[in-house]
Design an enzyme around this catalytic site. Structure first.
Site, PDB file in Angstrom:
ATOM      1  CE1 TYR A 289       1.449   7.734  -0.838  1.00  0.00           C
ATOM      2  CE2 TYR A 289       3.311   7.996  -2.327  1.00  0.00           C
ATOM      3  CZ  TYR A 289       2.269   8.542  -1.611  1.00  0.00           C
ATOM      4  OH  TYR A 289       2.043   9.888  -1.650  1.00  0.00           O
ATOM      5  CD  GLU A 290       6.553   0.681   3.783  1.00  0.00           C
ATOM      6  OE1 GLU A 290       6.181   0.294   4.903  1.00  0.00           O
ATOM      7  OE2 GLU A 290       7.724   0.551   3.343  1.00  0.00           O
ATOM      8  CE  LYS A 291      -3.189  -0.064   6.146  1.00  0.00           C
ATOM      9  NZ  LYS A 291      -4.531   0.394   5.852  1.00  0.00           N
TER      10      LYS A 291
END
Ligand SMILES: *[C@@H]1O[C@H](CO)[C@@H](O)[C@H](O)[C@H]1NC(C)=O
Ligand SMILES: *[C@@H]1O[C@H](CO)[C@@H](O)[C@H](O)[C@H]1NC(C)=O
Ligand SMILES: *[C@@H]1O[C@H](CO)[C@@H](O)[C@H](O)[C@H]1NC(C)=O
Length: 293
Positions: A143-145
């Site tokens: 997950y990046e955000k």
């Protein structure tokens, strides 16, 4: 007798740690290139982990599905090709990475599910099904955000999910992939659930250091945030951060500075296919060389 036995145990333990398998982690299948596993050079003495990119909690328009994941990696990476590469190379494991940056042009983000238990149970059963279909060994978290406000359920939901997948023997290996803007939620996850996290695929290329010395400083910082022995140096082919053979200068500098380089993460095989997998070959050579020291 007792002392002899103790010495024996110490010698065995030391020998065991020196011979412990070095690990490669390589993302594959994210960019639309019709890449295959069998084109990637794999050394038999390396614990080689492909990371399918990505399984996503969304329908094809990018709408979240309350924990029901679907595979969105390139369709050339079939269940049959996973079985075949594992049969040909017993040292290969295959993971699925959760989320990634985007699906098409829809940017993906962690959202706080209204009912965390329901999210966890949906995620568990959908991933169990994907793991079975594709003969997978593990899960990577990318997950990046994250939402700016509200409760962050990320650590709890992901930590419980990984615990359950491991406890039910669905998977045997896990990794997490923080980058410089997402270290905090991953530190929260790691602090509570490090027992079920095997590797930290920290995305050093997002720190945009371009020299070996800069890389050493970044490595020092990130290994204080996560356990030293679980953090892998990483390289983005045709990407950001350190580029070319300077990466291997950085790995050498880590070793001479007293860091034990346990493995390397590469993003990604899709890009490696354009240069004859130079970085995959040389990274594995480096790891084998440093095992023999
Ligand atoms: C947020 O966390 C607080 C404190 O733990 C809790 O009382 C509240 O119900 C949570 N809100 C949501 C929407 O989960
Ligand atoms: C799963 O959890 C149970 C209960 O804590 C424990 O006894 C068991 O050893 C665990 N199994 C695995 C594979 O971790
Ligand atoms: C590995 O060791 C060989 C022999 O010493 C050397 O020629 C080669 O450059 C080394 N490769 C790497 C990537 O360190």
């Amino acid at each position: 007798m007792k002392h002899f036995f103790l010495l024996h145990v110490v010698v065995l333990a030391l020998f065991g740690s020196l011979c412990e398998g070095k690990v490669m982690m390589e993302y594959i299948g994210a960019t639309g290139v019709p890449v295959t596993f069998d084109a990637v050079p794999i050394d038999g003495d390396i614990d080689f982990n492909f990371i399918l990119s990505f399984a996503i909690d969304a329908d094809s328009s990018g709408k979240a599905q309350n924990g029901i994941f679907s595979p969105y990696w390139i369709t050339s990476l079939t269940p049959g090709s996973v079985a075949a590469i594992k049969e040909e190379h017993p040292n290969v494991k295959v993971l699925a990475s959760l989320s990634g940056w985007s699906l098409g042009d829809k940017v993906l983000a962690w959202y706080n599910p209204k009912d965390p238990q329901k999210w966890i149970s949906n995620a568990f059963s959908s991933l169990q099904s994907i793991v079975t279909t594709y003969h997978l060994d593990g899960i990577d978290i990318d997950y990046e955000k994250f939402p700016k406000h509200g409760n962050n359920t990320f650590a709890y939901c992901i930590g419980e999910l990984l615990t359950l997948l491991k406890n039910q023997s669905v998977i045997t290996v896990t990794s997490i992939a923080p980058y410089h803007l997402t270290t905090q939620p991953y530190i929260d996850l790691y602090n509570a659930y490090s027992d079920v996290i095997d590797y930290v695929n920290y995305q050093f290329y997002t720190d945009k250091v371009r020299t070996a010395k800069g890389y050493l400083e970044a490595f020092k910082l990130r290994t204080t945030q996560f356990d030293l022995e679980k953090v892998l140096p990483s390289y983005e082919i045709n990407g950001r951060g350190i580029q070319g053979d300077a990466f291997f200068d950085a790995l050498n500098l880590l070793e001479v500075s007293g860091f034990h380089v346990n493995g390397v993460m590469i993003f990604s095989a899709d890009a490696g296919s354009t240069n004859g997998y130079y970085y995959e070959k040389k990274s594995q050579q480096f790891l084998l060389n440093s095992t023999r020291l």
